[in-house]
Scaffold this motif. Sequence first.
Motif, PDB file in Angstrom:
ATOM      1  N   ARG A  24      38.558  26.483  46.343  1.00 42.44           N
ATOM      2  CA  ARG A  24      39.986  25.442  47.082  1.00 42.44           C
ATOM      3  C   ARG A  24      40.508  25.385  45.336  1.00 42.44           C
ATOM      4  O   ARG A  24      41.316  26.181  44.602  1.00 42.44           O
ATOM      5  N   PRO A  25      39.272  25.988  44.415  1.00 43.42           N
ATOM      6  CA  PRO A  25      39.932  26.180  43.171  1.00 43.42           C
ATOM      7  C   PRO A  25      40.367  27.391  42.851  1.00 43.42           C
ATOM      8  O   PRO A  25      41.465  27.776  41.869  1.00 43.42           O
ATOM      9  N   VAL A  26      39.869  28.273  43.439  1.00 39.56           N
ATOM     10  CA  VAL A  26      40.220  29.530  43.342  1.00 39.56           C
ATOM     11  C   VAL A  26      41.506  29.820  43.486  1.00 39.56           C
ATOM     12  O   VAL A  26      42.623  30.230  43.174  1.00 39.56           O
TER      13      VAL A  26
ATOM     14  N   GLY B 114      47.057  30.477  42.725  1.00 41.84           N
ATOM     15  CA  GLY B 114      48.590  29.575  43.405  1.00 41.84           C
ATOM     16  C   GLY B 114      49.022  29.252  42.168  1.00 41.84           C
ATOM     17  O   GLY B 114      50.691  30.151  42.145  1.00 41.84           O
ATOM     18  N   ALA B 115      48.875  28.610  41.460  1.00 45.70           N
ATOM     19  CA  ALA B 115      49.700  28.388  40.033  1.00 45.70           C
ATOM     20  C   ALA B 115      49.775  30.061  38.975  1.00 45.70           C
ATOM     21  O   ALA B 115      51.061  29.992  38.292  1.00 45.70           O
ATOM     22  N   PHE B 116      48.600  30.886  39.356  1.00 46.24           N
ATOM     23  CA  PHE B 116      49.340  32.224  38.934  1.00 46.24           C
ATOM     24  C   PHE B 116      51.109  32.542  39.712  1.00 46.24           C
ATOM     25  O   PHE B 116      51.773  33.023  38.437  1.00 46.24           O
ATOM     26  N   LEU B 117      50.987  32.610  40.869  1.00 42.00           N
ATOM     27  CA  LEU B 117      52.547  32.576  41.736  1.00 42.00           C
ATOM     28  C   LEU B 117      53.058  31.892  41.120  1.00 42.00           C
ATOM     29  O   LEU B 117      54.589  32.593  40.467  1.00 42.00           O
TER      30      LEU B 117
ATOM     31  N   VAL C 223      39.822  32.491  33.912  1.00 43.47           N
ATOM     32  CA  VAL C 223      39.976  31.487  34.709  1.00 43.47           C
ATOM     33  C   VAL C 223      39.008  32.087  36.168  1.00 43.47           C
ATOM     34  O   VAL C 223      37.906  31.955  36.524  1.00 43.47           O
ATOM     35  N   ILE C 224      39.820  33.236  36.439  1.00 43.55           N
ATOM     36  CA  ILE C 224      39.592  33.317  38.168  1.00 43.55           C
ATOM     37  C   ILE C 224      38.249  33.992  37.816  1.00 43.55           C
ATOM     38  O   ILE C 224      37.611  34.192  38.453  1.00 43.55           O
ATOM     39  N   LYS C 225      38.033  35.016  36.742  1.00 43.21           N
ATOM     40  CA  LYS C 225      37.390  36.342  36.826  1.00 43.21           C
ATOM     41  C   LYS C 225      35.761  35.657  36.539  1.00 43.21           C
ATOM     42  O   LYS C 225      35.068  35.689  37.270  1.00 43.21           O
ATOM     43  N   ARG C 226      35.778  34.629  35.463  1.00 37.30           N
ATOM     44  CA  ARG C 226      35.038  33.906  35.823  1.00 37.30           C
ATOM     45  C   ARG C 226      34.345  32.894  36.729  1.00 37.30           C
ATOM     46  O   ARG C 226      32.787  32.815  36.661  1.00 37.30           O
ATOM     47  N   LEU C 227      35.057  32.401  37.828  1.00 38.97           N
ATOM     48  CA  LEU C 227      34.692  31.894  38.514  1.00 38.97           C
ATOM     49  C   LEU C 227      35.021  32.635  39.560  1.00 38.97           C
ATOM     50  O   LEU C 227      34.286  32.451  40.827  1.00 38.97           O
ATOM     51  N   GLY C 228      34.447  34.024  39.006  1.00 38.55           N
ATOM     52  CA  GLY C 228      33.585  34.884  40.595  1.00 38.55           C
ATOM     53  C   GLY C 228      34.566  35.816  41.154  1.00 38.55           C
ATOM     54  O   GLY C 228      34.522  36.185  42.389  1.00 38.55           O
ATOM     55  N   GLY C 229      36.031  35.913  40.438  1.00 43.06           N
ATOM     56  CA  GLY C 229      37.066  36.557  41.297  1.00 43.06           C
ATOM     57  C   GLY C 229      37.826  36.151  42.295  1.00 43.06           C
ATOM     58  O   GLY C 229      37.194  34.868  43.090  1.00 43.06           O
TER      59      GLY C 229
ATOM     60  N   PRO D 220      38.182  32.485  50.710  1.00 39.84           N
ATOM     61  CA  PRO D 220      39.053  32.988  51.786  1.00 39.84           C
ATOM     62  C   PRO D 220      40.482  33.736  51.124  1.00 39.84           C
ATOM     63  O   PRO D 220      41.124  32.473  50.485  1.00 39.84           O
ATOM     64  N   PRO D 221      41.643  34.808  51.745  1.00 42.89           N
ATOM     65  CA  PRO D 221      42.467  34.837  52.027  1.00 42.89           C
ATOM     66  C   PRO D 221      43.428  33.973  52.682  1.00 42.89           C
ATOM     67  O   PRO D 221      42.495  33.326  53.334  1.00 42.89           O
TER      68      PRO D 221
END
Length: 196
Positions: free
Chosen positions: A18-20, A25-28, A151-157, A162-163
């Motif tokens: 969910r956070p990733v 989505g925030a990136f978009l 941040v996304i990279k630190r959370l595992g990418g 899931p897509p």
Amino acid sequence: MATTTEPLTQALQGSPPRPVNRLIGAFLAVAVVGWSAAFFLTTVHLWALPLPDGVQPQGSMEVVTSSWAYIGPIPLALVGAGYYVAMMTLGALWLTTKDPRLEQVMLPVTVIGLLSSVGLVYLQLGPIGAICPFCMVSATATATLFSLEVVIKRLGGGTAAPPASPAKVWPAVFVGAIGMAIVAVYGLTLVPIPGT
């Protein structure tokens, strides 16, 4: 002891998707905001410039009409608009495919965007001596895109989740980009541009 930590472990294992996906989505959303600022500035270049003879640019128009606002005959705002279209496209692909190669491409591109923005902010604060609010929105968006990627990279990418459904992502990006472009063009009619 094992019984009390087991639910916590399961909850933590279940929480990254969910956070990733929300962060992507925030990136978009940030890319759409950056796009609207760059699109607005591009329309200023195409619709309101050059200024009539005898009109002295002031404030943000000093930035927009400066020699640093162009690469040859091409407005930097147009380059920025292309950058944000690329970020929207790559971000939507990232969210819907979770292809790790996209992250390998996007991070260097956002680093280049961030460094460019830092240079442009320096020019506004230093040699030009004026601030363009829309340029600052773009610079903030670029810094935020980079930060979200880290941040996304630190959370595992992106693959930590899931897509997302392309049927939901692509229409939202398209409608957001077109909607913000319409708002930018309407905003252009409200801004007091000398000689228009």
